[in-house]
Motif scaffolding. Structure first.
Motif, PDB file in Angstrom:
ATOM      1  N   PRO A 415       0.808  -1.229   0.000  1.00 14.38           N
ATOM      2  CA  PRO A 415       0.000   0.000   0.000  1.00 14.38           C
ATOM      3  C   PRO A 415       0.835   1.271   0.000  1.00 14.38           C
ATOM      4  O   PRO A 415       0.459   2.267  -0.613  1.00 14.38           O
ATOM      5  N   THR A 416       1.994   1.206   0.677  1.00 17.11           N
ATOM      6  CA  THR A 416       2.887   2.365   0.676  1.00 17.11           C
ATOM      7  C   THR A 416       3.419   2.628  -0.728  1.00 17.11           C
ATOM      8  O   THR A 416       3.492   3.776  -1.181  1.00 17.11           O
ATOM      9  N   LEU A 417       3.804   1.550  -1.430  1.00 20.52           N
ATOM     10  CA  LEU A 417       4.306   1.708  -2.794  1.00 20.52           C
ATOM     11  C   LEU A 417       3.231   2.233  -3.730  1.00 20.52           C
ATOM     12  O   LEU A 417       3.505   3.068  -4.599  1.00 20.52           O
ATOM     13  N   VAL A 418       2.010   1.741  -3.573  1.00 22.71           N
ATOM     14  CA  VAL A 418       0.906   2.222  -4.407  1.00 22.71           C
ATOM     15  C   VAL A 418       0.714   3.721  -4.215  1.00 22.71           C
ATOM     16  O   VAL A 418       0.560   4.482  -5.179  1.00 22.71           O
ATOM     17  N   CYS A 419       0.736   4.158  -2.961  1.00 26.05           N
ATOM     18  CA  CYS A 419       0.571   5.575  -2.662  1.00 26.05           C
ATOM     19  C   CYS A 419       1.748   6.394  -3.169  1.00 26.05           C
ATOM     20  O   CYS A 419       1.580   7.442  -3.791  1.00 26.05           O
ATOM     21  N   TYR A 420       2.953   5.885  -2.916  1.00 23.05           N
ATOM     22  CA  TYR A 420       4.170   6.630  -3.244  1.00 23.05           C
ATOM     23  C   TYR A 420       4.344   6.819  -4.743  1.00 23.05           C
ATOM     24  O   TYR A 420       4.720   7.895  -5.218  1.00 23.05           O
ATOM     25  N   PHE A 421       4.041   5.760  -5.511  1.00 20.84           N
ATOM     26  CA  PHE A 421       4.310   5.817  -6.948  1.00 20.84           C
ATOM     27  C   PHE A 421       3.090   6.175  -7.782  1.00 20.84           C
ATOM     28  O   PHE A 421       3.196   6.248  -9.005  1.00 20.84           O
ATOM     29  N   SER A 422       1.936   6.401  -7.159  1.00 19.67           N
ATOM     30  CA  SER A 422       0.730   6.675  -7.948  1.00 19.67           C
ATOM     31  C   SER A 422       0.863   7.956  -8.765  1.00 19.67           C
ATOM     32  O   SER A 422       0.536   7.978  -9.958  1.00 19.67           O
ATOM     33  N   GLN A 423       1.334   9.037  -8.132  1.00 17.02           N
ATOM     34  CA  GLN A 423       1.496  10.284  -8.871  1.00 17.02           C
ATOM     35  C   GLN A 423       2.611  10.162  -9.901  1.00 17.02           C
ATOM     36  O   GLN A 423       2.521  10.706 -11.011  1.00 17.02           O
ATOM     37  N   SER A 424       3.666   9.429  -9.553  1.00 14.78           N
ATOM     38  CA  SER A 424       4.760   9.199 -10.491  1.00 14.78           C
ATOM     39  C   SER A 424       4.278   8.433 -11.716  1.00 14.78           C
ATOM     40  O   SER A 424       4.684   8.719 -12.843  1.00 14.78           O
ATOM     41  N   LEU A 425       3.390   7.475 -11.489  1.00 13.25           N
ATOM     42  CA  LEU A 425       2.824   6.709 -12.602  1.00 13.25           C
ATOM     43  C   LEU A 425       2.025   7.613 -13.527  1.00 13.25           C
ATOM     44  O   LEU A 425       2.120   7.506 -14.756  1.00 13.25           O
ATOM     45  N   VAL A 426       1.246   8.511 -12.945  1.00 15.06           N
ATOM     46  CA  VAL A 426       0.476   9.464 -13.744  1.00 15.06           C
ATOM     47  C   VAL A 426       1.411  10.338 -14.568  1.00 15.06           C
ATOM     48  O   VAL A 426       1.194  10.563 -15.769  1.00 15.06           O
ATOM     49  N   ASP A 427       2.469  10.849 -13.930  1.00 15.68           N
ATOM     50  CA  ASP A 427       3.452  11.656 -14.661  1.00 15.68           C
ATOM     51  C   ASP A 427       4.056  10.875 -15.816  1.00 15.68           C
ATOM     52  O   ASP A 427       4.236  11.415 -16.916  1.00 15.68           O
ATOM     53  N   THR A 428       4.374   9.599 -15.565  1.00 14.67           N
ATOM     54  CA  THR A 428       4.991   8.765 -16.593  1.00 14.67           C
ATOM     55  C   THR A 428       4.097   8.645 -17.821  1.00 14.67           C
ATOM     56  O   THR A 428       4.546   8.827 -18.961  1.00 14.67           O
ATOM     57  N   VAL A 429       2.828   8.353 -17.604  1.00 15.23           N
ATOM     58  CA  VAL A 429       1.895   8.176 -18.723  1.00 15.23           C
ATOM     59  C   VAL A 429       1.783   9.453 -19.531  1.00 15.23           C
ATOM     60  O   VAL A 429       1.839   9.435 -20.776  1.00 15.23           O
ATOM     61  N   PHE A 430       1.638  10.590 -18.865  1.00 12.93           N
ATOM     62  CA  PHE A 430       1.470  11.850 -19.584  1.00 12.93           C
ATOM     63  C   PHE A 430       2.760  12.287 -20.273  1.00 12.93           C
ATOM     64  O   PHE A 430       2.724  12.876 -21.364  1.00 12.93           O
ATOM     65  N   HIS A 431       3.904  12.013 -19.664  1.00 15.67           N
ATOM     66  CA  HIS A 431       5.170  12.343 -20.317  1.00 15.67           C
ATOM     67  C   HIS A 431       5.348  11.518 -21.595  1.00 15.67           C
ATOM     68  O   HIS A 431       5.783  12.039 -22.629  1.00 15.67           O
ATOM     69  N   LEU A 432       5.028  10.231 -21.520  1.00 19.91           N
ATOM     70  CA  LEU A 432       5.131   9.390 -22.708  1.00 19.91           C
ATOM     71  C   LEU A 432       4.158   9.853 -23.792  1.00 19.91           C
ATOM     72  O   LEU A 432       4.488   9.894 -24.980  1.00 19.91           O
ATOM     73  N   THR A 433       2.946  10.207 -23.381  1.00 19.25           N
ATOM     74  CA  THR A 433       1.947  10.704 -24.325  1.00 19.25           C
ATOM     75  C   THR A 433       2.412  11.984 -24.999  1.00 19.25           C
ATOM     76  O   THR A 433       2.146  12.215 -26.193  1.00 19.25           O
ATOM     77  N   ASN A 434       3.139  12.811 -24.250  1.00 17.53           N
ATOM     78  CA  ASN A 434       3.618  14.081 -24.787  1.00 17.53           C
ATOM     79  C   ASN A 434       4.932  13.953 -25.543  1.00 17.53           C
ATOM     80  O   ASN A 434       5.512  14.961 -25.957  1.00 17.53           O
ATOM     81  N   GLY A 435       5.416  12.700 -25.709  1.00 15.19           N
ATOM     82  CA  GLY A 435       6.569  12.479 -26.565  1.00 15.19           C
ATOM     83  C   GLY A 435       7.922  12.439 -25.893  1.00 15.19           C
ATOM     84  O   GLY A 435       8.950  12.458 -26.573  1.00 15.19           O
ATOM     85  N   MET A 436       7.974  12.369 -24.565  1.00 15.40           N
ATOM     86  CA  MET A 436       9.270  12.293 -23.893  1.00 15.40           C
ATOM     87  C   MET A 436       9.935  10.959 -24.216  1.00 15.40           C
ATOM     88  O   MET A 436       9.287   9.913 -24.209  1.00 15.40           O
ATOM     89  N   LYS A 437      11.222  10.983 -24.512  1.00 20.55           N
ATOM     90  CA  LYS A 437      11.958   9.765 -24.823  1.00 20.55           C
ATOM     91  C   LYS A 437      12.079   8.896 -23.569  1.00 20.55           C
ATOM     92  O   LYS A 437      12.150   9.404 -22.444  1.00 20.55           O
ATOM     93  N   PHE A 438      12.116   7.572 -23.785  1.00 19.32           N
ATOM     94  CA  PHE A 438      12.087   6.639 -22.663  1.00 19.32           C
ATOM     95  C   PHE A 438      13.264   6.843 -21.718  1.00 19.32           C
ATOM     96  O   PHE A 438      13.094   6.848 -20.496  1.00 19.32           O
ATOM     97  N   LEU A 439      14.464   7.010 -22.241  1.00 20.13           N
ATOM     98  CA  LEU A 439      15.633   7.182 -21.376  1.00 20.13           C
ATOM     99  C   LEU A 439      15.553   8.476 -20.589  1.00 20.13           C
ATOM    100  O   LEU A 439      15.950   8.532 -19.415  1.00 20.13           O
ATOM    101  N   ASP A 440      15.046   9.535 -21.228  1.00 19.12           N
ATOM    102  CA  ASP A 440      14.855  10.797 -20.507  1.00 19.12           C
ATOM    103  C   ASP A 440      13.820  10.629 -19.399  1.00 19.12           C
ATOM    104  O   ASP A 440      13.978  11.165 -18.293  1.00 19.12           O
TER     105      ASP A 440
END
Length: 567
Positions: A415-440
């Motif tokens: 549950p701690t990991l779910v909470c901790y990484f939930s916003q990071s996961l959202v950022d990841t999806v939107f960054h990929l959608t906006n064209g950010m390169k995987f390594l970046d």
């Protein structure tokens, strides 16, 4: 302003929908928690009761409260992002339809731009904000400054811009709320709407014009506008500013759409449509009508004056909405120290808000049950790191010492990991959608984990002080970066470093919980980001020089050149 019987106007009403995302969150959350409670009961509580030590049951039950909170906040972040992806196009279409309309020629309200400053005046920012396409706009500097350098700078600006009013609050009480009330609640004024500006605020040139259209075609008292994190002129700001560009629209669009509609009448307040979330104003880049403010009476004297104002307005029956297509631009905190100061302020301010308003919110019939749950999640999302630390101490130190059986360590970590990484996961999806390169993207996620993972100490400290009833304090986020050496960085963060090292050693020695390294290794090395603000690329140095030159020009009489709000 909106006449509900006018079908022509109703077509351009802001898009809204029935409550969806909070009920979905609750269904998912309840399902997961039933599973967790079953496993906790069979693996922990039953063995404890078998040993006839009923008092020890308190610890795993108490820890389950934190588990429930972690899952609730984590699921909320994920579901709200999914909901945003579903409705963002409809919201944009609805807002653009309103912005394409014209307002009557005889409707010409006066708008004041209230620029609040306390030893952080930025001339180019105010000069740009004043450059509005709407002509009936008045700039007002509300100054609490004590530093002679900033006082002189403001005096020079007013000389260069004689149409700008200057109001100083010599008593300097109650921070930003006191500064605003000193002007708004004293004397006579002829404004119809006012906009609150922070010292680093940039507004698009059509900001006032667009906001007025939203007010004319919608029954609202407060309009919060969108923000992008710009004006970034060092490596630290450039690296971490993008998260705000995702957080603002994702969170606020959904809360605005599902915020419901209140009907304010002479006899009281009725709920036109039940809200599933609570839209709030965020203290800057916000327009408020005179009628709404005078109904509230004053800005509540609290560190989170924006959140408190939102509750006061809602309880009075005023609608608050978010405009995703009207933009401001604010600078990301200039360095790690500034970001930590802001986080600490948010943490203590949210506790102060909870103490002052929880009883009124619970009793309110204007605020729906779903909105109360949403507000509860929002308020506790800042001190969540402190709660994670308490849960860690229970599961990895106290329970092993007392030989209290728990579900497996990995299971308690989930549950701690779910909470901790939930916003990071959202950022990841939107960054990929906006064209950010995987390594970046990978580099960004690692850097974010190290940076924000080092905030445990400051959050725990702020939470403990708040629980000890130490008054919350409004601290202005520093706007200027000074060169930081390695030794200075260690000196500034040695408490957090020692806190992380002690936690790691205690957990490994007592329970063999090596997984704590995931959470507390950042606290041992995150201080290195303090020095990242020292580094500027040639482009960033050119931008910093450019912004400084615009500030110098803004202090010159007759100069009309301003910075592009997109910078």
């Amino acid at each position: 302003m909106l006449n509900d019987n006018d079908s022509e106007l109703k077509k351009f009403h802001l898009f809204h929908s029935k409550p969806v995302f909070v009920p979905v969150i609750l269904i998912i959350w309840l399902f997961i928690m039933c599973l967790y409670e079953y496993l906790t009961y069979t693996d922990s509580i039953l063995p404890i009761l078998a040993k006839k030590q009923p008092l020890e049951v308190i610890l795993p039950i108490f820890n389950q409260l934190f588990v429930a909170l972690f899952f609730l906040l984590g699921i909320t972040n994920i579901i709200i992002a999914i909901r945003y992806a579903m409705i963002k196009d409809k919201v944009k279409e609805s807002e653009l339809a309103i912005l394409a309309k014209e307002t009557p020629a005889d409707w010409h309200p006066k708008v004041e731009l209230l620029y609040t400053t306390y030893n952080d005046f930025i001339p180019y920012a105010l000069a740009q904000c004043l450059k509005q396409t709407y002509d009936n706009t008045q700039g007002v500097i509300l100054d609490n400054s004590t530093d002679p350098k900033y006082i002189k700078m403001i005096d020079d600006f007013v000389i260069a811009h004689p149409n700008v009013k200057l109001v100083r609050d010599s008593q300097n009480k109650h921070a930003k709320a006191g500064n605003l009330n000193n002007y708004l609640c004293n004397g006579t004024h002829d404004y119809d709407y006012f906009v609150i500006l922070d010292s680093d605020e940039l507004l698009e040139n059509r900001f006032v014009e667009k906001c007025l259209k939203m007010f004319y075609y919608n029954d609202i008292g407060i309009l919060q506008c969108n923000h992008i994190s710009g004006q970034n002129h060092n490596s630290f700001m450039r690296t971490f500013s993008s998260s705000g560009n995702i957080f603002w629209p994702v969170q606020n669009v959904v809360r605005s759409v599902e915020g419901g509609w209140l009907n304010k009448t002479v006899s009281g307040v009725s709920v036109g449509q039940t809200g599933g979330a609570l839209c709030i104003e965020l203290g800057h880049g916000v327009m408020i009508s005179r009628e709404c403010f005078e109904d509230i009476g004053q800005m509540p004297y609290a560190v989170a004056e924006d959140l408190c104002t939102s509750i006061e307005a809602t309880l009075k029956g005023w609608n608050i909405k978010f405009a995703s297509q009207i933009y401001g631009n604010e600078a990301f905190p200039v360095n790690m120290a500034a970001l930590m100061i802001r986080s600490s302020k948010f943490c203590s301010a949210n506790f102060e808000f909870f103490k002052k308003y929880s009883a009124r919110i619970i009793k309110s019939k204007t605020i729906s049950l779903y909105q109360k749950i949403d507000l509860f999640c929002f308020t506790l999302s800042v001190p969540i790191s402190a709660f994670q630390y308490i849960s860690l101490v229970i599961t990895s130190i106290i329970c092993p010492v007392l030989h209290i059986p728990l579900v497996t360590q990995l299971f308690m970590l989930l549950p701690t990991l779910v909470c901790y990484f939930s916003q990071s996961l959202v950022d990841t999806v939107f960054h990929l959608t906006n064209g950010m390169k995987f390594l970046d993207l990978l580099a960004y996620e690692v850097e974010s984990m190290l940076l924000y993972g080092s905030f445990y100490f400051i959050t725990v400290k702020s939470t403990v002080l708040a629980l000890m009833n130490k008054p919350a304090k409004f601290i202005v986020t520093p706007k200027v970066n000074e060169h930081i050496t390695f030794l200075h960085a260690i000196r500034n963060h040695y408490q957090g470093i020692l806190f992380s090292i002690f936690t790691i050693i205690a957990c490994i020695a007592i329970s063999g919980s090596y997984w704590v390294l995931l959470s507390f290794i950042p606290g041992c090395f995150g201080f290195l980001f303090e020095m990242q603000a020292n580094y500027l690329t040639s482009e960033e140095q050119a931008k910093a020089d450019k912004l400084q030159s615009y500030s110098n020009k803004a202090l010159q009489s007759g100069n009309t050149e301003t910075v592009d709000w997109n910078d």
